[in-house]
Design an enzyme around this catalytic site. Structure first.
Site, PDB file in Angstrom:
ATOM      1  CD  GLU A 215      80.823  76.203   3.332  1.00 30.97           C
ATOM      2  OE1 GLU A 215      81.038  77.397   3.049  1.00 30.97           O
ATOM      3  OE2 GLU A 215      80.102  75.853   4.276  1.00 30.97           O
TER       4      GLU A 215
ATOM      5  CD  GLU B 135      80.402  80.940   7.712  1.00 28.23           C
ATOM      6  OE1 GLU B 135      79.461  81.074   6.927  1.00 28.23           O
ATOM      7  OE2 GLU B 135      80.586  79.912   8.392  1.00 28.23           O
TER       8      GLU B 135
ATOM      9  CE1 TYR C   4      72.812  77.842   3.588  1.00 36.46           C
ATOM     10  CE2 TYR C   4      74.685  78.355   2.163  1.00 36.46           C
ATOM     11  CZ  TYR C   4      74.102  78.323   3.418  1.00 36.46           C
ATOM     12  OH  TYR C   4      74.795  78.794   4.495  1.00 36.46           O
TER      13      TYR C   4
ATOM     14  NE  ARG D 291      78.014  81.832   1.716  1.00 35.71           N
ATOM     15  CZ  ARG D 291      77.143  81.308   2.590  1.00 35.71           C
ATOM     16  NH1 ARG D 291      77.513  80.295   3.362  1.00 35.71           N
ATOM     17  NH2 ARG D 291      75.929  81.787   2.708  1.00 35.71           N
TER      18      ARG D 291
ATOM     19  CG  HIS E 166      74.171  74.289   2.548  1.00 34.17           C
ATOM     20  ND1 HIS E 166      73.107  73.669   3.148  1.00 34.17           N
ATOM     21  CD2 HIS E 166      74.734  75.060   3.501  1.00 34.17           C
ATOM     22  CE1 HIS E 166      73.021  74.059   4.412  1.00 34.17           C
ATOM     23  NE2 HIS E 166      74.006  74.900   4.654  1.00 34.17           N
TER      24      HIS E 166
ATOM     25  CD  GLU F 122      78.045  74.013   6.935  1.00 33.88           C
ATOM     26  OE1 GLU F 122      78.792  74.940   6.594  1.00 33.88           O
ATOM     27  OE2 GLU F 122      76.815  74.052   6.810  1.00 33.88           O
TER      28      GLU F 122
ATOM     29  CD1 TRP G 179      67.851  70.619   4.774  1.00 34.37           C
ATOM     30  CD2 TRP G 179      68.588  72.656   4.244  1.00 34.37           C
ATOM     31  NE1 TRP G 179      66.801  71.474   4.852  1.00 34.37           N
ATOM     32  CE2 TRP G 179      67.223  72.738   4.533  1.00 34.37           C
ATOM     33  CE3 TRP G 179      69.286  73.805   3.871  1.00 34.37           C
ATOM     34  CZ2 TRP G 179      66.518  73.933   4.465  1.00 34.37           C
ATOM     35  CZ3 TRP G 179      68.592  74.988   3.816  1.00 34.37           C
ATOM     36  CH2 TRP G 179      67.206  75.050   4.108  1.00 34.37           C
TER      37      TRP G 179
ATOM     38  CG  ASP H 152      77.994  76.499   1.719  1.00 38.06           C
ATOM     39  OD1 ASP H 152      78.144  75.306   1.383  1.00 38.06           O
ATOM     40  OD2 ASP H 152      77.605  76.855   2.845  1.00 38.06           O
TER      41      ASP H 152
ATOM     42  NE  ARG I  89      82.429  76.031   5.768  1.00 39.19           N
ATOM     43  CZ  ARG I  89      82.367  77.161   6.437  1.00 39.19           C
ATOM     44  NH1 ARG I  89      83.444  77.724   6.932  1.00 39.19           N
ATOM     45  NH2 ARG I  89      81.207  77.740   6.659  1.00 39.19           N
TER      46      ARG I  89
HETATM   47  O1  KDG Z   1      72.279  75.812  10.978  1.00 41.81           O
HETATM   48  C1  KDG Z   1      72.883  75.596   9.734  1.00 41.81           C
HETATM   49  C2  KDG Z   1      73.788  76.755   9.342  1.00 41.81           C
HETATM   50  O2  KDG Z   1      74.765  76.938  10.329  1.00 41.81           O
HETATM   51  C3  KDG Z   1      74.467  76.538   7.997  1.00 41.81           C
HETATM   52  O3  KDG Z   1      73.473  76.406   7.003  1.00 41.81           O
HETATM   53  C4  KDG Z   1      75.393  77.699   7.649  1.00 41.81           C
HETATM   54  O4  KDG Z   1      76.287  76.468   5.787  1.00 41.81           O
HETATM   55  C5  KDG Z   1      76.389  77.372   6.572  1.00 41.81           C
HETATM   56  C6  KDG Z   1      77.595  78.217   6.466  1.00 41.81           C
HETATM   57  O5  KDG Z   1      78.479  77.862   5.695  1.00 41.81           O
HETATM   58  O6  KDG Z   1      77.678  79.215   7.184  1.00 41.81           O
HETATM   59 MG    MG Z   2      78.213  75.992   4.829  1.00 42.06          MG
END
Ligand code: KDG
Ligand code: MG
Length: 421
Positions: free
Chosen positions: A250, A353, A181, A170, A226, A276, A421, A224, A297
């Protein structure tokens, strides 16, 4: 220690003479942060002196709420019950609050659920992957994280991962002068910088253009987002990234924006990983059934544990959606082992991951899955295969500072307003 409160049969109309041979004697919660990340693990002890199990309940931003949910609500429900009854305990625990799901109740439930799978494996003298259908692969291919302040620095970081044997990496790049991020070694250090989505969406295609032209076609690259840019910009970014053949992109959207996935699919064939932040089936069911994502995921403890994740993996299989369980540092080694057992037994496994735990974590959690040759390996021990050195874990308590700073700090735009986020 709490005394078993028998009679407590699964069904109240069953005679008390049906008392199980083994009962749940106690439920404990272990809080530890050997790597500076708050971890929550549930320990279920049984009437057999040496038979116990561990389960991951890590919700790093709300640990106290999870502890309360376990100790005040789930523990009294399950003391005296047969630890073999995983499905019944899962279902009754899930329904017991009437208003259900959410990361607090799900993590609490996951701690119990995974600990029961650990116990069942130990009772059967088999690794949990055997109970889930048996191994369909030797090990789970993982991806690792590479980042840097410039595209050249990211290239160097990816090369280091490739040299270490990773085939999937990644890549995240810093946005000069702004927050982003996944790049800072210490995210708190950069949190004061504002977020600028145009600057971010301009630099990411340049990163992947640079990586593909310098690293070639072989390495599998991931990114990612995010969920922090506006949906139409995420679609635009996905289209721009298409030529660089990402393994997956992601979290292009926040869970609140899942209605945008149809538009994403109409616009691009970039593979999408999502979930996630998901906590219940209403969030993933449509996306999978309509084949709008390519990788599920979810964070297994945040959806309630191994039992439901096993069902979700099978549901995905019917639609050729692959698994990519969330595996950051805020999943305990017990939770990583749960991910791994499911990876090994799922024919629709996609990628895992990996978080590379430091030596201290590995000492606190003997049996933490090994990562080498770009793969995560099971130790093939009965149950989940991870122990907890509870005396050592107690040496890394959550301090006052950590408990005061347990929120995700807000990221703000240039005008001061907070972003998702
Ligand atoms: O607590 C939040 C994290 O687990 C997250 O920001 C991690 O986005 C993440 C990832 O893909 O590992
Ligand atoms: Mg993530």
């Amino acid at each position: 220690m709490t005394e078993p409160s028998w009679p407590l049969a699964p069904n109240p109309w069953e005679p008390a003479t049906n008392r199980p041979a083994i009962t749940i004697r106690d439920v404990k919660v272990i809080l530890t942060q050997p790597e500076g990340i708050r971890l929550i693990v549930v320990k279920i002890e049984t009437s057999e002196p040496d038979l116990y199990g561990y389960g991951c309940a890590t919700f790093t931003q709300r640990p106290r709420a999870v502890v309360e949910a376990i100790e005040s609500y789930l523990k009294p429900m399950i003391i005296g019950r047969d630890p073999n009854d995983i499905e019944d305990i899962y279902q009754t625990g899930y329904l017991s609050s009437y208003w259900r799901t959410g990361p607090i109740m799900n993590n609490a439930l996951s701690g119990v659920d995974q600990a029961l799978w650990d116990i069942k494996g130990k009772l059967a003298n088999m690794p949990v992957y055997q109970l889930l259908g048996g191994k369909t692969r030797r090990a789970a291919t993982v991806y690792s994280h590479a980042s840097g302040d410039t595209v050249e620095a990211v290239e160097e970081a990816v090369r280091q991962k490739m040299d270490a044997g990773f085939t999937h990496v990644r890549a995240q790049v810093a946005v000069p002068g702004y927050h982003t991020y996944g790049t800072a070694a210490d995210p708190k250090a950069k949190i004061q910088q504002p977020w600028h989505e145009s600057a971010y969406t301009r630099i990411v295609p340049k990163l992947f253009d640079h990586l593909r032209s310098t690293l070639g076609e072989e390495v599998e690259l991931l990114h990612d987002i995010h969920e922090r840019i506006h949906p139409i910009l995420a679609i635009n970014l996905a289209k721009q990234l298409e030529p660089y053949r990402l393994f997956f992109l992601e979290d292009p959207f926040a869970p609140e924006d899942i209605g945008w996935f149809t538009r994403m699919r109409e616009a691009t064939s970039i593979p999408i990983a999502m979930g996630e932040l998901f906590v219940n089936q209403t969030e993933w069911e449509y996306l999978i059934r309509e084949r709008l994502i390519d990788f599920i995921r979810v964070h297994i403890s945040a959806i309630g544990g191994l039992s439901i994740a096993h069902k979700l993996a099978h549901f995905c299989e019917f639609f050729n959606v692959r698994t990519a369980w969330h595996g950051p540092g805020d999943v305990s080694p017990v939770g990583h082992a749960a991910n791994l057992h499911l990876d090994l037994a799922s024919s629709n496994f996609g990628i895992q991951e990996a978080h590379i735990f430091n030596d201290t974590v590995r000492e606190v959690f003997p049996g933490t899955p090994e990562v080498h040759d770009g793969q995560m390996w099971s130790n093939d021990k009965p149950g989940l295969g991870v122990e907890v050195d509870e005396a050592l874990a107690a040496k890394f308590p959550f301090g006052d500072y950590e408990l005061m700073h347990q929120n995700f700090p807000p990221v703000r735009r240039v005008d001061g307003s907070p972003i998702r986020w």
